[in-house]
Scaffold this active site. Structure first.
Site, PDB file in Angstrom:
ATOM      1  N   ASP A   1      78.408  22.527  -4.877  1.00 23.74           N
ATOM      2  CA  ASP A   1      78.727  22.832  -6.274  1.00 23.74           C
ATOM      3  C   ASP A   1      78.809  24.356  -6.392  1.00 23.74           C
ATOM      4  O   ASP A   1      77.892  25.006  -6.879  1.00 23.74           O
ATOM      5  CB  ASP A   1      77.640  22.265  -7.197  1.00 23.74           C
ATOM      6  CG  ASP A   1      78.011  22.383  -8.661  1.00 23.74           C
ATOM      7  OD1 ASP A   1      78.955  21.714  -9.086  1.00 23.74           O
ATOM      8  OD2 ASP A   1      77.357  23.166  -9.387  1.00 23.74           O
TER       9      ASP A   1
ATOM     10  N   CYS B   1      74.752  25.313  -2.899  1.00 27.75           N
ATOM     11  CA  CYS B   1      74.575  26.338  -3.937  1.00 27.75           C
ATOM     12  C   CYS B   1      73.615  25.743  -4.950  1.00 27.75           C
ATOM     13  O   CYS B   1      74.040  25.239  -5.995  1.00 27.75           O
ATOM     14  CB  CYS B   1      75.910  26.722  -4.562  1.00 27.75           C
ATOM     15  SG  CYS B   1      77.178  27.190  -3.348  1.00 27.75           S
TER      16      CYS B   1
ATOM     17  N   CYS C   1      81.890  22.713 -12.716  1.00 24.39           N
ATOM     18  CA  CYS C   1      81.872  22.505 -14.169  1.00 24.39           C
ATOM     19  C   CYS C   1      83.058  23.262 -14.764  1.00 24.39           C
ATOM     20  O   CYS C   1      82.934  23.980 -15.755  1.00 24.39           O
ATOM     21  CB  CYS C   1      80.552  22.928 -14.792  1.00 24.39           C
ATOM     22  SG  CYS C   1      80.051  24.615 -14.418  1.00 24.39           S
TER      23      CYS C   1
ATOM     24  N   GLY D   1      68.635  23.871  -9.708  1.00 26.36           N
ATOM     25  CA  GLY D   1      67.812  22.912  -8.994  1.00 26.36           C
ATOM     26  C   GLY D   1      67.771  21.491  -9.518  1.00 26.36           C
ATOM     27  O   GLY D   1      67.115  20.639  -8.911  1.00 26.36           O
ATOM     28  N   ASN D   2      68.446  21.181 -10.613  1.00 24.86           N
ATOM     29  CA  ASN D   2      68.424  19.808 -11.114  1.00 24.86           C
ATOM     30  C   ASN D   2      69.060  18.834 -10.134  1.00 24.86           C
ATOM     31  O   ASN D   2      68.570  17.721  -9.935  1.00 24.86           O
ATOM     32  CB  ASN D   2      69.138  19.720 -12.465  1.00 24.86           C
ATOM     33  CG  ASN D   2      68.297  20.257 -13.606  1.00 24.86           C
ATOM     34  OD1 ASN D   2      67.083  20.346 -13.493  1.00 24.86           O
ATOM     35  ND2 ASN D   2      68.935  20.612 -14.694  1.00 24.86           N
TER      36      ASN D   2
END
Length: 491
Positions: free
Chosen positions: A302, A231, A357, A235-236
């Site tokens: 994630d 997922c 998160c 994009g980091n």
């Protein structure tokens, strides 16, 4: 009109975790950045209150506005300087102004407050001392930590060396340190702004929260490997994986949001990533047995979550919303478990990182526990023993993060590793990360048994000197036995 459209777009991205609010504002290239930033920040701060007012007045149904645009317009009408644009939007909002004002007034009376700010929960009014540091990840695809530190020192920053404890992350305006756990992470004072800095615009540094750097760092795929970022947007983490892989191998990145993927493509280009293959596709619909993914050994998962760990997003404490939140959490946890189970089906998989998160056990430890029960070939790997916040017992191998204990956003990370009982297996070692500066690997149980057996075999073997002379103990015994047998026959 352009101001409100852009503000609504950024607000939607921020609330769906597509990036940090400030980064999204500066990346928008809007002509008046300060005006846009102020509007988005204030609307975001009052977001839950504005949503309640909008729903109670049925504004969306009567105006056909989208929620985020309605929030921006309602904020400016009720709490800002008034709707500034002309045309249909101003006409519509003025038509409903009295009803919106009445809804705001009722809310103040109900909570017995007189100021708009008094409607905000205490969690939204954090003391300045609790502001999170500014974390900057050095993009090793384009530069090195040492060169970046030198550049920043020449630019007027004061480098204080590597941090050794949490208090070292409390920094003055121009001071910065190297993180104690992640060697490519630099830490600055909270209000340090890099959006207009050369290093940021050139892709040499990535503005990324420390907790968000953990998944790729702990997965640690070697150069040349095949990896899936399930997922991926914004994009980091994808660019972090590419840096760890040194742009060698294959990096499949999937996301269901086409707009997010388009933004992600631009970010990967700026970061110098060349091994990624972006796809507007549902990870759950991938065929693990496809020849395209037969060599995938690492997966970073994630999935969508409640976002409850983000400092800027706070859960509503009202009883009615708690029931609504529980239903939402149950739905999210079900989706997350499906993603985890699907990821563990890839035939060559060695390691999978699961992260969110979120601060809710339902999305974290409960999902991992269920995943392990349904996939007995996998086990948890203990991570970063020095990390101050662990997963909820009994999943102490996992990591948690929070604004108080780790000075980051709330986060959860688990590393699952395939476990094969065959002692001749060639599984990679488990990752313990026992030292902050390096990434040492300890043996998996499978390898340890193999190593032990090899040691015992070595001990049983004759020495090189004995081999050269041909006088090994076993040969001597055989000669004596032959002599005794011959003697018996002669008799």
């Amino acid at each position: 009109m352009a101001l409100y459209m852009k503000a609504a777009e950024i607000l939607e991205k921020a609330e769906s975790k597509q990036g940090a609010l400030k980064t999204l504002v500066y990346d928008s290239k809007f002509s008046n950045i300060k005006q846009l930033f102020a509007l988005v920040c204030e609307t975001h701060k009052f977001s839950s209150i504005l949503e309640e007012i909008i729903e109670s007045t049925k504004l969306l149904k009567q105006t056909k506005l989208r929620m985020h645009l309605a929030k921006v317009l309602t904020y400016d009408l009720l709490m800002g300087r008034g709707v500034k644009c002309g045309g249909n939007w101003k006409t519509v909002m003025m038509k409903h102004r009295s009803r919106l004002q009445a809804a705001l007034a009722r809310k103040k009376v109900k909570q017995r407050v007189s100021k708009n700010e008094d409607l905000l929960p205490s969690s939204a009014l954090r003391p300045a001392g609790e502001l999170l540091p500014r974390y900057v990840r050095v993009n090793t695809l384009k530069t090195t930590v040492e060169d970046t530190v030198d550049y920043l020192k020449r630019d007027g920053f004061s480098y204080l060396g590597q941090a050794s404890k949490l208090d070292d992350l409390t920094l003055k305006k121009r001071d910065f340190v190297r993180d104690m756990y992640l060697p490519e992470l630099l830490v600055f004072s909270p209000k340090t702004d890099f959006h207009e800095h050369f290093l940021y615009k050139a892709g040499h540094i990535i503005l990324q929260d420390k907790a968000s750097c953990l998944p790729a760092y702990l997965l640690n795929p070697p150069p040349g490997s095949h990896v899936i970022d399930a997922c991926a947007a914004p994009g980091n983490k994808t660019s972090h994986l590419a840096a760890i892989m040194k742009n060698k191998g294959r990096l499949f990145a999937f996301d269901l949001d086409a707009k997010r993927l388009a933004t992600m493509s631009t970010l990967q280009l700026r970061a110098g990533v060349t091994i990624h293959q972006l796809a507007h596709q549902d990870f759950l619909k991938l065929n693990p047995d496809s020849s395209q993914f037969k060599d995938v050994e690492y997966i970073l998962l994630d999935p969508s979550c409640s976002g409850s760990g983000m400092v800027c997003l706070q859960d509503d404490d009202s009883t009615a919303d708690q029931e609504k939140n529980q239903m939402r959490l149950a739905s999210l946890a079900s989706f997350q478990l499906r993603c985890l189970n699907h990821g563990l089906k890839f035939p060559s998989l060695k390691r999978l990182v699961y992260s969110t998160c979120s601060v809710h056990r339902q999305e974290n430890e409960d999902v991992v526990t269920a995943g392990l029960q349904q996939n007995p070939d996998f086990r948890l790997v203990p991570l970063l023993p020095q990390w101050p916040e662990r997963g909820i017992h009994p999943l102490n191998q996992c990591l948690r993060a929070s604004s108080t204990k780790t000075r980051t956003h709330g986060f959860f990370v688990a590393l699952l590793e395939k476990h094969i009982a065959d002692k001749k297996c060639k599984q990679e070692p488990a990752v313990h990360f026992s030292a902050p500066e390096e990434l040492p690997h300890s043996m998996s149980k499978c390898q340890k048994r193999t190593a032990d057996s090899e040691t015992s075999e070595t001990e049983d073997k004759p020495t090189s000197a004995a081999v050269k002379t041909g006088n090994t103990p076993s040969k001597k015994k055989r000669k004596k036995k032959k002599k005794r047998t011959a003697a018996t026959v002669d008799k």
